[in-house]
Design a protein around this motif. Structure first.
Motif, PDB file in Angstrom:
ATOM      1  N   GLY A   1       0.826  -1.200   0.000  1.00 38.87           N
ATOM      2  CA  GLY A   1       0.000   0.000   0.000  1.00 38.87           C
ATOM      3  C   GLY A   1       0.856   1.243   0.000  1.00 38.87           C
ATOM      4  N   GLU A   2       0.201   2.401   0.068  1.00 37.39           N
ATOM      5  CA  GLU A   2       0.900   3.672   0.136  1.00 37.39           C
ATOM      6  C   GLU A   2       1.076   4.074   1.598  1.00 37.39           C
ATOM      7  OE1 GLU A   2      -1.130   6.464  -2.311  1.00 37.39           O
ATOM      8  OE2 GLU A   2      -1.004   5.196  -4.089  1.00 37.39           O
ATOM      9  N   TYR A   3       1.877   5.116   1.813  1.00 42.69           N
ATOM     10  CA  TYR A   3       2.306   5.464   3.170  1.00 42.69           C
ATOM     11  C   TYR A   3       1.167   5.652   4.166  1.00 42.69           C
ATOM     12  CZ  TYR A   3       4.199   8.140   7.057  1.00 42.69           C
ATOM     13  OH  TYR A   3       4.512   8.583   8.310  1.00 42.69           O
ATOM     14  N   PRO A   4       0.121   6.444   3.869  1.00 42.14           N
ATOM     15  CA  PRO A   4      -0.923   6.628   4.890  1.00 42.14           C
ATOM     16  C   PRO A   4      -1.554   5.310   5.331  1.00 42.14           C
ATOM     17  CG  PRO A   4      -1.169   8.235   3.122  1.00 42.14           C
ATOM     18  CD  PRO A   4      -0.153   7.240   2.653  1.00 42.14           C
ATOM     19  N   GLN A   5      -1.785   4.410   4.373  1.00 48.63           N
ATOM     20  CA  GLN A   5      -2.367   3.119   4.699  1.00 48.63           C
ATOM     21  C   GLN A   5      -1.407   2.279   5.535  1.00 48.63           C
ATOM     22  OE1 GLN A   5      -3.249   0.751   1.234  1.00 48.63           O
ATOM     23  NE2 GLN A   5      -3.522  -1.116   2.426  1.00 48.63           N
ATOM     24  N   LEU A   6      -0.135   2.244   5.144  1.00 52.79           N
ATOM     25  CA  LEU A   6       0.845   1.449   5.885  1.00 52.79           C
ATOM     26  C   LEU A   6       1.038   1.986   7.298  1.00 52.79           C
ATOM     27  CD1 LEU A   6       3.594   0.867   3.160  1.00 52.79           C
ATOM     28  CD2 LEU A   6       1.738  -0.663   3.841  1.00 52.79           C
ATOM     29  N   LEU A   7       1.055   3.315   7.446  1.00 53.42           N
ATOM     30  CA  LEU A   7       1.211   3.916   8.766  1.00 53.42           C
ATOM     31  C   LEU A   7       0.029   3.563   9.656  1.00 53.42           C
ATOM     32  CD1 LEU A   7       2.768   5.776  10.691  1.00 53.42           C
ATOM     33  CD2 LEU A   7       1.518   7.710   9.705  1.00 53.42           C
ATOM     34  N   GLN A   8      -1.181   3.601   9.102  1.00 58.74           N
ATOM     35  CA  GLN A   8      -2.373   3.263   9.888  1.00 58.74           C
ATOM     36  C   GLN A   8      -2.333   1.797  10.319  1.00 58.74           C
ATOM     37  OE1 GLN A   8      -4.764   5.577  10.851  1.00 58.74           O
ATOM     38  NE2 GLN A   8      -5.286   3.881  12.204  1.00 58.74           N
ATOM     39  N   GLU A   9      -1.870   0.920   9.429  1.00 53.86           N
ATOM     40  CA  GLU A   9      -1.793  -0.495   9.783  1.00 53.86           C
ATOM     41  C   GLU A   9      -0.738  -0.726  10.871  1.00 53.86           C
ATOM     42  OE1 GLU A   9      -1.772  -3.449   6.842  1.00 53.86           O
ATOM     43  OE2 GLU A   9      -3.238  -2.465   5.547  1.00 53.86           O
ATOM     44  N   LEU A  10       0.350   0.054  10.834  1.00 52.49           N
ATOM     45  CA  LEU A  10       1.348  -0.040  11.894  1.00 52.49           C
ATOM     46  C   LEU A  10       0.766   0.449  13.216  1.00 52.49           C
ATOM     47  CD1 LEU A  10       4.328  -0.681  12.608  1.00 52.49           C
ATOM     48  CD2 LEU A  10       4.871   1.697  12.048  1.00 52.49           C
TER      49      LEU A  10
ATOM     50  N   ASN B   1      -2.334   0.385  14.133  1.00 53.19           N
ATOM     51  CA  ASN B   1      -3.372  -0.535  14.602  1.00 53.19           C
ATOM     52  C   ASN B   1      -2.824  -1.901  14.984  1.00 53.19           C
ATOM     53  OD1 ASN B   1      -5.206   1.488  14.113  1.00 53.19           O
ATOM     54  ND2 ASN B   1      -5.951   0.627  12.188  1.00 53.19           N
ATOM     55  N   GLY B   2      -1.527  -2.106  14.781  1.00 52.68           N
ATOM     56  CA  GLY B   2      -0.947  -3.392  15.144  1.00 52.68           C
ATOM     57  C   GLY B   2      -1.112  -4.465  14.100  1.00 52.68           C
ATOM     58  N   ASN B   3      -1.514  -4.102  12.882  1.00 48.26           N
ATOM     59  CA  ASN B   3      -1.687  -5.096  11.820  1.00 48.26           C
ATOM     60  C   ASN B   3      -0.373  -5.467  11.154  1.00 48.26           C
ATOM     61  OD1 ASN B   3      -4.474  -5.065  12.223  1.00 48.26           O
ATOM     62  ND2 ASN B   3      -4.750  -3.354  10.813  1.00 48.26           N
ATOM     63  N   VAL B   4       0.627  -4.588  11.233  1.00 46.65           N
ATOM     64  CA  VAL B   4       1.961  -4.901  10.714  1.00 46.65           C
ATOM     65  C   VAL B   4       2.985  -4.573  11.787  1.00 46.65           C
ATOM     66  CG1 VAL B   4       1.302  -4.472   8.309  1.00 46.65           C
ATOM     67  CG2 VAL B   4       2.304  -2.623   9.650  1.00 46.65           C
ATOM     68  N   ASP B   5       4.138  -5.223  11.700  1.00 52.16           N
ATOM     69  CA  ASP B   5       5.205  -5.033  12.681  1.00 52.16           C
ATOM     70  C   ASP B   5       6.279  -4.062  12.205  1.00 52.16           C
ATOM     71  OD1 ASP B   5       4.295  -7.154  14.585  1.00 52.16           O
ATOM     72  OD2 ASP B   5       4.666  -8.424  12.836  1.00 52.16           O
ATOM     73  N   LEU B   6       6.428  -3.933  10.875  1.00 55.71           N
ATOM     74  CA  LEU B   6       7.494  -3.110  10.308  1.00 55.71           C
ATOM     75  C   LEU B   6       7.010  -2.533   8.992  1.00 55.71           C
ATOM     76  CD1 LEU B   6      10.647  -2.378  10.516  1.00 55.71           C
ATOM     77  CD2 LEU B   6      10.969  -4.266   8.896  1.00 55.71           C
ATOM     78  N   ILE B   7       7.336  -1.268   8.734  1.00 57.30           N
ATOM     79  CA  ILE B   7       7.063  -0.680   7.425  1.00 57.30           C
ATOM     80  C   ILE B   7       8.350  -0.081   6.873  1.00 57.30           C
ATOM     81  CG2 ILE B   7       4.627  -0.221   7.885  1.00 57.30           C
ATOM     82  CD1 ILE B   7       5.301   2.715   8.334  1.00 57.30           C
ATOM     83  N   LEU B   8       8.458  -0.073   5.552  1.00 57.83           N
ATOM     84  CA  LEU B   8       9.566   0.588   4.864  1.00 57.83           C
ATOM     85  C   LEU B   8       8.956   1.589   3.907  1.00 57.83           C
ATOM     86  CD1 LEU B   8      12.569   0.892   4.114  1.00 57.83           C
ATOM     87  CD2 LEU B   8      12.240  -0.926   2.427  1.00 57.83           C
ATOM     88  N   THR B   9       9.183   2.884   4.156  1.00 63.22           N
ATOM     89  CA  THR B   9       8.540   3.915   3.358  1.00 63.22           C
ATOM     90  C   THR B   9       9.512   5.082   3.136  1.00 63.22           C
ATOM     91  OG1 THR B   9       7.669   5.448   5.038  1.00 63.22           O
ATOM     92  CG2 THR B   9       6.453   3.398   4.686  1.00 63.22           C
ATOM     93  N   PRO B  10       9.214   5.947   2.171  1.00 71.43           N
ATOM     94  CA  PRO B  10      10.034   7.144   1.960  1.00 71.43           C
ATOM     95  C   PRO B  10       9.596   8.318   2.827  1.00 71.43           C
ATOM     96  CG  PRO B  10       8.439   6.978   0.207  1.00 71.43           C
ATOM     97  CD  PRO B  10       8.233   5.768   1.083  1.00 71.43           C
ATOM     98  N   HIS B  11       8.913   8.049   3.914  1.00 65.65           N
ATOM     99  CA  HIS B  11       8.405   9.106   4.783  1.00 65.65           C
ATOM    100  C   HIS B  11       8.833   8.852   6.217  1.00 65.65           C
ATOM    101  CE1 HIS B  11       5.648  10.673   1.643  1.00 65.65           C
ATOM    102  NE2 HIS B  11       5.573   9.397   1.301  1.00 65.65           N
ATOM    103  N   ASN B  12       9.078   9.915   6.941  1.00 69.92           N
ATOM    104  CA  ASN B  12       9.393   9.837   8.357  1.00 69.92           C
ATOM    105  C   ASN B  12       8.124  10.106   9.149  1.00 69.92           C
ATOM    106  OD1 ASN B  12      10.764   9.625  10.731  1.00 69.92           O
ATOM    107  ND2 ASN B  12      12.299  11.181  10.257  1.00 69.92           N
ATOM    108  N   GLY B  13       8.148   9.843  10.439  1.00 71.29           N
ATOM    109  CA  GLY B  13       6.999  10.118  11.289  1.00 71.29           C
ATOM    110  C   GLY B  13       7.445  10.527  12.671  1.00 71.29           C
ATOM    111  N   ASN B  14       6.530  11.099  13.452  1.00 72.12           N
ATOM    112  CA  ASN B  14       6.878  11.535  14.817  1.00 72.12           C
ATOM    113  C   ASN B  14       5.848  11.078  15.839  1.00 72.12           C
ATOM    114  OD1 ASN B  14       4.762  13.144  14.074  1.00 72.12           O
ATOM    115  ND2 ASN B  14       5.854  15.097  14.235  1.00 72.12           N
TER     116      ASN B  14
END
Length: 304
Positions: free
Chosen positions: A123-132, A134-147
């Motif tokens: 998926g794209e970053y917003p979707q992957l971040l939301q899944e992270l 919510n605990g649906n994924v353990d690790l994401i690799l994206t071109p975006h940082n977060g805080n």
């Protein structure tokens, strides 16, 4: 349909009297806890807690629900733990969120080497971040940082964004503008051309800001699901696109597409690993991070 995760979350909130404490106990984000609770309250049709400044105060309905579910939920958790212990003897299961083409390029060939089970989410970053969250994924690799306070982001590597065109694209006029260093005219000329991009237009926006100090004044003509679709459309055709260099190396080498502006215009774009601060799978995630980093760096070196 009633979701058992809503009941699990409700049980922990009831016992902890706090959304933040429940999030820590469940190893998910506080927004994820709130989402579960709101979904359960919507399903039941009644409020289950009164929100105090310091704690969650259960309503009579919440107390009734808690005493109804506590025994079967405890039995369910005992069963879950028993099977989890058996599963740990074999292999843990790790879920990773990643762009589809990055997975193909950096991880697909190494799946058989992993000492754990793997579930991939694309998926794209917003979707992957939301899944992270919510605990649906353990690790994401994206071109975006977060805080986000419950997540941590570390830079994995970087990707180079380049401007390419189909091999039949007429670029003589453009080359003259570039040689003259006339970026204003270059920007205007490019804005009138045929453009391809993916649904994540952030690549194009970042490239434009890097080279022209603003945002694109045009809408791309063709918005496609993947860069591979963009490349297939450009091959031996006309038009422009901003693409991570590692994805178009073969097409550049085969001259199916052309590099428009050499590397003076390219943009080094960092790639980040994102994961929750509290995780059961520290060692497994580190192994996965190392494998992805080695693969991406190896391919960058080969491309250079």
């Amino acid at each position: 349909m009633l979701n058992l995760e809503w009941l699990r979350t409700f049980k922990v909130i009831y016992e902890a009297r706090s959304l933040s404490a429940a999030a820590q106990l469940l190893f998910i984000s506080q927004p994820g806890v709130s989402l579960h609770l709101n979904s359960l309250e919507t399903y039941i049709g009644q409020r289950l807690f009164e929100r105090d400044t310091r704690k969650m105060l259960p309503t009579d309905k919440a107390t009734m629900l808690y005493h109804t579910i506590i025994e079967p939920m405890n039995r369910l958790e005992e069963t879950e733990h028993a099977f989890h212990r058996k599963a740990k003897v074999n292999k843990p299961t790790i879920s990773v969120g990643i762009y589809f083409e990055t997975f193909q390029y950096a991880l697909e060939a190494h799946i058989s080497q992993l000492p754990f089970n793997l579930i991939t989410h694309f998926g794209e970053y917003p979707q992957l971040l939301q899944e992270l969250h919510n605990g649906n994924v353990d690790l994401i690799l994206t071109p975006h940082n977060g805080n986000q306070h419950n997540l941590e982001f570390t830079q994995a590597t970087s990707e180079r964004l380049v401007l390419v065109c189909g091999s039949k694209t007429q670029t003589a006029e453009l080359k003259k503008f570039i040689e003259d260093g006339d970026k204003r005219t270059t920007s205007k000329w490019l804005s009138r051309q045929t453009w391809y991009t993916t649904t994540d237009k952030d690549y194009l926006r970042k490239f434009w800001a890097h080279n022209f100090g603003g945002v694109p004044t045009f809408q791309p003509n063709y918005v496609l699901p993947y860069f591979s679709s963009v490349l297939r459309s450009l091959r031996n055709g006309e038009g422009f696109a901003v693409i991570p260099e590692f994805l178009c190396e073969n097409d550049l080498e085969n001259q199916a597409i052309r590099l428009v502006w050499e590397h003076e215009s390219s943009l080094e774009h960092p790639m980040y690993f994102g994961k929750r601060k509290n995780t059961f799978y520290t060692n497994e995630l580190k192994q996965l991070e190392n494998m992805l980093t080695r693969s991406l760096i190896k391919n960058e070196v080969e491309a250079a």
